[in-house]
Design an enzyme around this catalytic site. Sequence first.
Site, PDB file in Angstrom:
ATOM      1  N   HIS A   1       0.851  -1.240  -0.124  1.00 55.94           N
ATOM      2  CA  HIS A   1       0.027  -0.016   0.041  1.00 55.94           C
ATOM      3  C   HIS A   1       0.913   1.173  -0.101  1.00 55.94           C
ATOM      4  O   HIS A   1       0.813   2.241  -0.788  1.00 55.94           O
ATOM      5  CB  HIS A   1      -0.912  -0.057   1.252  1.00 55.94           C
ATOM      6  CG  HIS A   1      -1.991  -0.958   1.203  1.00 55.94           C
ATOM      7  ND1 HIS A   1      -2.141  -1.982   2.438  1.00 55.94           N
ATOM      8  CD2 HIS A   1      -2.903  -1.431   0.431  1.00 55.94           C
ATOM      9  CE1 HIS A   1      -2.918  -2.590   2.215  1.00 55.94           C
ATOM     10  NE2 HIS A   1      -3.793  -2.597   1.182  1.00 55.94           N
TER      11      HIS A   1
ATOM     12  N   LYS B   1     -16.452  -8.102   5.953  1.00 57.66           N
ATOM     13  CA  LYS B   1     -15.446  -8.476   6.634  1.00 57.66           C
ATOM     14  C   LYS B   1     -15.475  -7.930   7.961  1.00 57.66           C
ATOM     15  O   LYS B   1     -15.932  -6.954   8.394  1.00 57.66           O
ATOM     16  CB  LYS B   1     -14.162  -7.687   5.811  1.00 57.66           C
ATOM     17  CG  LYS B   1     -14.012  -7.954   4.256  1.00 57.66           C
ATOM     18  CD  LYS B   1     -12.982  -7.219   3.802  1.00 57.66           C
ATOM     19  CE  LYS B   1     -12.514  -7.408   2.335  1.00 57.66           C
ATOM     20  NZ  LYS B   1     -11.479  -6.819   1.803  1.00 57.66           N
TER      21      LYS B   1
ATOM     22  N   ARG C   1      -1.924  -5.943  -8.393  1.00 58.75           N
ATOM     23  CA  ARG C   1      -0.804  -6.852  -8.256  1.00 58.75           C
ATOM     24  C   ARG C   1      -0.835  -8.122  -9.497  1.00 58.75           C
ATOM     25  O   ARG C   1       0.299  -8.403  -9.906  1.00 58.75           O
ATOM     26  CB  ARG C   1      -0.940  -7.586  -7.068  1.00 58.75           C
ATOM     27  CG  ARG C   1      -0.727  -6.804  -5.844  1.00 58.75           C
ATOM     28  CD  ARG C   1      -0.891  -7.316  -4.438  1.00 58.75           C
ATOM     29  NE  ARG C   1      -2.478  -7.918  -4.419  1.00 58.75           N
ATOM     30  CZ  ARG C   1      -2.947  -8.483  -3.838  1.00 58.75           C
ATOM     31  NH1 ARG C   1      -2.091  -9.198  -2.551  1.00 58.75           N
ATOM     32  NH2 ARG C   1      -4.165  -8.859  -3.576  1.00 58.75           N
TER      33      ARG C   1
ATOM     34  N   SER D   1      -2.942  -7.973   2.722  1.00 55.06           N
ATOM     35  CA  SER D   1      -3.345  -7.937   3.703  1.00 55.06           C
ATOM     36  C   SER D   1      -4.120  -9.042   4.450  1.00 55.06           C
ATOM     37  O   SER D   1      -3.755  -9.499   5.508  1.00 55.06           O
ATOM     38  CB  SER D   1      -4.251  -6.869   4.184  1.00 55.06           C
ATOM     39  OG  SER D   1      -3.787  -5.307   3.662  1.00 55.06           O
TER      40      SER D   1
END
Length: 157
Positions: free
Chosen positions: A17, A41, A90, A128
């Site tokens: 990040h 979440k 990514r 994460s």
Amino acid sequence: MRICLFPGTFDPITLGHVDIINRSLDLFDKLYIGIGRNANKAPMFSEDERLDWIKEIYKDEPRVDALVYEGLTAECCKRIGASYILRGIRYVSDFEYEKAIADMNRSLDPSVETIFLTCLPQYTSVASTLVRDVIRNGGDVTQFLPAEVLRSIQNPV
């Protein structure tokens, strides 16, 4: 003024990040890091912890600020006057997912443009979710997290 929102859960904020944030700073006059509340979440770290980490990391960078928001990212952009959304990519699969979100945000507010930055190769596997798994299982996360986060999780108050 070029104002951008970088939305995410940042649970925790990782070096991946930070890489995206730092490389985006020349593109925008103001960058808000938006910690989104996601009903689907259950975060490992509190909103206050995540907000504090971001503010500590960027305490000497006046172009960066952080906030917590709930609801649509496009609505948060309106509230803060952002014309851009920043997203990190990514893998190719990230692009497919992120493009669908960008298309939805553009449908909700055509004045907001999504900017994608690819991460540096050394951060491709830093997610994460994976970092949380390593933390839960007592592994060493030194290579994945900023010093400010490491200090906090290694020395809880």
